[in-house]
Write a protein that holds these residues in place. Structure first.
Motif, PDB file in Angstrom:
ATOM      1  N   VAL A  79       0.842  -1.206   0.000  1.00  0.00           N
ATOM      2  CA  VAL A  79       0.000   0.000   0.000  1.00  0.00           C
ATOM      3  C   VAL A  79       0.876   1.254   0.000  1.00  0.00           C
ATOM      4  O   VAL A  79       0.625   2.211  -0.738  1.00  0.00           O
ATOM      5  N   GLY A  80       1.921   1.255   0.847  1.00  0.00           N
ATOM      6  CA  GLY A  80       2.821   2.399   0.877  1.00  0.00           C
ATOM      7  C   GLY A  80       3.528   2.610  -0.445  1.00  0.00           C
ATOM      8  O   GLY A  80       3.739   3.746  -0.883  1.00  0.00           O
ATOM      9  N   GLY A  81       3.895   1.499  -1.127  1.00  0.00           N
ATOM     10  CA  GLY A  81       4.531   1.613  -2.432  1.00  0.00           C
ATOM     11  C   GLY A  81       3.617   2.249  -3.457  1.00  0.00           C
ATOM     12  O   GLY A  81       4.050   3.078  -4.267  1.00  0.00           O
ATOM     13  N   LEU A  82       2.327   1.900  -3.425  1.00  0.00           N
ATOM     14  CA  LEU A  82       1.374   2.512  -4.350  1.00  0.00           C
ATOM     15  C   LEU A  82       1.245   4.005  -4.089  1.00  0.00           C
ATOM     16  O   LEU A  82       1.153   4.810  -5.021  1.00  0.00           O
ATOM     17  N   VAL A  83       1.261   4.376  -2.804  1.00  0.00           N
ATOM     18  CA  VAL A  83       1.166   5.789  -2.461  1.00  0.00           C
ATOM     19  C   VAL A  83       2.403   6.547  -2.962  1.00  0.00           C
ATOM     20  O   VAL A  83       2.302   7.643  -3.520  1.00  0.00           O
TER      21      VAL A  83
END
Length: 352
Positions: A79-83
């Motif tokens: 999720v953090g990577g997508l952000v």
């Protein structure tokens, strides 16, 4: 603000937009590695490796079977990577719209200009400027063109020239073009007033620079000389002289054209008026000094007390204040200068 301070400010401006995405990515990697360290007990190398293959979506496989807590860490990393990716994409689109990449290109161009030395600055890329640039390119002379018109700038860049799109009458523009490091400046703008401003600015900023200016009238010629131009050329007068020379002395004109397309140049060596600097050569003849044999250059003429002596013989003695007109390659002329040493007061290349 000094040029160095301005360069630091520009560098800061260019790097600042990327701090957010890089900070977010570094935080994600460190937080993910710390999460694996706490939940799985792996060493830092395995933790970082797991974060990298997760963020990059390579997915070679888990280092070891993950615990439920480790899987939660993996979900948070994804999720953090997508952000982070979304943030980077938005930043790139915003930078493109704001002209950031254009400023980066300009910054690199100015850095390249700062590394140039012994080049020629050409102000104006009109019909006269194009001919000047073509001749300098044939002679492999480094050149910087200053031009305000975008169409002419594109034409010059298409021919491999370095073009600074700015107003040549401004001091800042001349300094950006490397006036303090150039060998000469050519003012070939279409208006006499513009050329006069360029010469005045250049002479004030660099008193020892060789300045060549274009003039369209006798009045403009006089004013440009008064402003400090080393040489003033009128295209109409020069064209008339060439046509007259073609009719009266075609062989001499052919020789000058042949010389312009070769590696040879004609240079003027002005000897000092101070006898102290001529102690090694004063009163000695060309035959005694053997300048031609030792350098390979040919002394075409000597101007002494206003009298021009063509093809001087070996008996000709050198004296203070004489002007030696010499033909040779760049290497031969350099050797000729070294042989004369401190006796030379100034050197100028004659236009071909």
């Amino acid at each position: 603000m000094s040029r160095r301070s301005r360069a630091r400010a520009q560098l800061k401006l260019l790097t600042a937009p990327w701090r957010g995405p890089f900070t977010a990515l570094a935080t994600l990697i460190l937080a993910g590695a710390s999460g694996y360290r706490l939940t799985e007990g792996w060493d830092w190398g395995d933790c970082l490796w797991m974060v990298l293959i997760t963020v990059s979506t390579i997915g070679y496989g888990e280092v070891e079977t993950l615990s439920p807590q480790g899987r939660l860490v993996t979900v948070l990393i994804v999720v953090g990577g997508l952000v982070v990716v979304q943030l980077a994409i938005q930043r790139v689109l915003g930078l493109k719209e704001s002209g950031y990449f254009r400023r980066v290109k300009e910054f690199r161009f100015h850095r390249m200009l700062e590394r140039m030395h012994d080049h020629v600055i050409l102000c104006g890329y009109g019909r006269i400027g194009q001919e000047i640039a073509a001749q300098l390119l044939r002679d492999n002379i480094p050149l910087v063109v200053i031009e305000t018109d975008s169409f002419r700038r594109d034409v010059a860049e298409s021919k491999g020239l370095k073009v600074l799109q700015a107003d040549a009458t401004l001091d800042e523009t001349l300094l950006d073009a490397g006036l303090d490091r150039c060998q000469s400046l050519v003012a070939a703008l279409p208006g006499d007033a513009s050329n006069l401003y360029v010469i005045l600015s250049a002479r004030d900023l660099r008193p020892d620079c060789r300045l060549i200016a274009r003039a369209s009238s006798d009045e403009a010629t006089a004013k440009l000389r008064l402003a400090g131009a080393s040489v003033v050329v009128s295209p109409y007068v020069a064209g008339g002289r060439v046509m007259a020379a073609s009719a009266l002395r075609p062989l001499a004109l052919d020789f000058m054209e042949l010389l312009a397309g070769s590696d040879f140049e004609i240079e003027e060596f002005q000897l000092s008026n101070n006898p102290q600097y001529l102690s090694a050569i004063q009163g000695r003849s060309l035959a005694e000094l053997e300048l031609g044999r030792r350098s390979g250059a040919l002394v075409l003429a000597i101007r002494d007390q206003g009298q021009l002596i063509a093809n001087p013989g070996g008996h000709m003695e050198l004296a203070p204040g004489q002007l030696l007109i010499v033909l040779g390659s760049k290497l031969q002329l350099s050797r000729f200068q070294q042989l004369l040493g401190e006796a030379v007061d100034s050197i100028e290349t004659m236009p071909g």
